[in-house]
Design an enzyme around this catalytic site. Structure first.
Site, short mmCIF file in Angstrom:
data_model
loop_
_atom_site.label_atom_id
_atom_site.label_comp_id
_atom_site.label_asym_id
_atom_site.label_seq_id
_atom_site.Cartn_x
_atom_site.Cartn_y
_atom_site.Cartn_z
N HIS A 54 0.83 -1.20 0.00
CA HIS A 54 0.00 0.00 0.00
C HIS A 54 0.87 1.25 0.00
O HIS A 54 2.09 1.20 0.22
CB HIS A 54 -0.94 -0.02 1.20
CG HIS A 54 -2.03 -1.03 1.08
ND1 HIS A 54 -3.08 -1.13 1.97
CD2 HIS A 54 -2.25 -2.01 0.15
CE1 HIS A 54 -3.90 -2.12 1.61
NE2 HIS A 54 -3.41 -2.67 0.51
N GLU A 56 1.28 3.88 1.99
CA GLU A 56 2.04 4.28 3.17
C GLU A 56 3.27 3.41 3.38
O GLU A 56 4.28 3.87 3.92
CB GLU A 56 1.15 4.31 4.41
CG GLU A 56 0.32 3.07 4.65
CD GLU A 56 -1.04 3.09 3.99
OE1 GLU A 56 -2.05 2.99 4.70
OE2 GLU A 56 -1.09 3.17 2.74
N CYS A 88 -1.80 -1.58 7.59
CA CYS A 88 -0.85 -0.48 7.43
C CYS A 88 -0.70 0.35 8.70
O CYS A 88 0.33 0.98 8.93
CB CYS A 88 -1.28 0.41 6.27
SG CYS A 88 -1.13 -0.40 4.66
N ARG A 188 -10.51 3.05 -21.79
CA ARG A 188 -10.72 1.60 -21.74
C ARG A 188 -9.70 0.92 -20.83
O ARG A 188 -10.02 -0.01 -20.09
CB ARG A 188 -10.64 0.99 -23.14
CG ARG A 188 -11.84 1.25 -24.02
CD ARG A 188 -11.66 0.55 -25.36
NE ARG A 188 -12.81 0.72 -26.24
CZ ARG A 188 -12.90 0.18 -27.44
NH1 ARG A 188 -11.90 -0.56 -27.92
NH2 ARG A 188 -13.97 0.37 -28.20
N LEU A 208 -13.14 -4.40 -28.91
CA LEU A 208 -13.37 -3.85 -27.56
C LEU A 208 -12.15 -4.00 -26.66
O LEU A 208 -12.26 -4.22 -25.46
CB LEU A 208 -14.59 -4.50 -26.90
CG LEU A 208 -15.91 -4.41 -27.69
CD1 LEU A 208 -17.02 -5.11 -26.93
CD2 LEU A 208 -16.27 -2.96 -27.97
N GLY A 299 -24.84 0.39 -28.57
CA GLY A 299 -25.37 1.50 -29.34
C GLY A 299 -26.58 2.19 -28.71
O GLY A 299 -26.75 2.22 -27.49
#
Length: 371
Positions: A54, A56, A88, A188, A208, A299
């Site tokens: 993480h 920190e 953490c 995307r 896609l 669409g």
């Protein structure tokens, strides 16, 4: 005691660091951290990848022995539970940090408020609320998933000056410029999933995928009430490269569903609404799968359902300086529409970007989720 403007300066840096993780840590939040001692930065970092250290922890590792007596600016409450990594807060306490500045409490019920409480019990001074609105906006998708169980949904379309997304013959390649399309591929790459309707697949045979170097491919999700996705489509031919999810109704023919399963598609079955997928039901399933960010690209039928169903959290519209014309040419939004202007869907938090000659307008619908 640090001045408010100093707190905001360092918190802004923490938020900028957090932004670097967009598209890399979901369903975790984007988090950045900065360590300050005697007015100087001694360590900084951000949560770089899901399952990794993480923010920190990166900052503490960089600060080393200098961490003792320092102030930590972190863009979300530190975790106090065991997950992919250890809590953490334990590392913060062990490092000898004496003050922690936090904009927002983590909305995840597993840790919400517990991290701040544990810091205080250890004698660490905690300040909450610095740049709260900016921090919530940065992680709005995470907040929505935690608070509602639903993914954050962006609806995007490209259209001409006269409001058409395709010619009367169905041709839509390409309305906008390469620069606009490159930005779409960037978006995307941030998404957990990209959604289109089956008519778009049949008409355009899209891939896609994210075509930018280093960009990740989102899950490709097809709203296909009757399970008619062609096995000859480019989607199916590239299924080994990226997962395909097909949303069908409970009444879709079982043999078609089995056919799609056999080629590797994941099937989501929803309630049947006049032969169509129940989108509310559908997005609830995606939320249960911990998909945080979803991009809907059309669409017209699915875009209309998203607008009428008040399902969009953000709308992005690319407008190209071309005129298509034709009564049979498709607009992006169909349906009955509103009868009075006062009932029109209004957007707020508007931003405008330019890509060559195209204009992109982004906004949050008045009914959209806002943390």
């Amino acid at each position: 005691m640090t001045a408010p403007d100093t707190d905001e300066k360092y918190m802004m840096l923490a938020l900028e660091l957090a932004e670097k993780a967009r598209g890399k840590v979901e369903p975790n939040p984007m988090v950045g951290a900065v360590l300050i001692k005697n007015g100087e930065i001694i360590g900084k970092g951000y949560h770089q990848i899901f399952g990794g250290a993480h923010a920190e922890i990166h900052a503490i590792n960089e600060g080393g022995e200098n961490c003792k007596g320092s102030t930590l600016y972190i863009s979300m409450e530190p975790c106090a539970h065991y997950g992919k990594t250890a809590p953490c807060v334990d590392a913060i306490i062990k490092a000898g940090i004496t003050k922690v500045i936090i904009p927002i409490i983590d909305p995840n019920p597993v840790t919400s408020g517990k991290g701040m409480q544990k810091l205080k019990e250890a004698g660490i001074e905690v300040r909450l609320g610095v740049m709260e609105s900016q921090a919530k906006k940065l992680n709005a998708p995470f907040f929505k998933l935690m608070q509602t169980g639903l993914p954050y949904i962006i609806v995007k379309w490209a259209m001409s000056l006269d409001g058409k997304i395709a010619t009367h013959g169905g041709d839509s390649r390409w309305i906008t410029s390469e620069e606009s399309r490159a930005y779409v591929h960037k978006i995307r790459g941030w998404m957990d999933g990209i959604v289109v309707g089956i008519n778009t697949v049949i008409r355009d045979d899209p891939l896609l995928t994210c075509r930018l170097k280093g960009g990740r491919n989102p899950r490709r999700i097809i709203v296909d009430g009757n399970a008619i996705l062609p096995l000859s489509s480019r989607l199916i031919k590239t299924i080994s490269e990226c997962e395909i999810i097909v949303a069908v109704t409970m009444n879709a023919p079982q043999e078609r569903i089995e056919r799609l399963k056999q080629v590797g598609c994941k099937i989501i079955q929803t309630k049947d609404i006049s032969g169509r997928v129940d989108l509310h039901d559908f997005f609830r399933y995606l939320g249960e799968m911990k998909l945080t960010n979803i991009l809907v690209e059309g669409g017209s039928r699915i875009i209309t359902s998203m607008i009428e169903g008040h399902l969009a959290d953000k709308i992005i519209v690319f407008i190209a300086p071309v005129i298509i014309g034709g009564e049979g040419a498709l607009p992006p939004v169909l349906g009955k529409g509103v009868d009075m202007m006062c009932r029109a869907v209004k957007l707020r938090e508007i931003s405008i970007k330019r890509f060559l000659n195209d204009t992109a307008i982004e906004g949050v619908p008045e009914y959209g989720f806002y943390a």
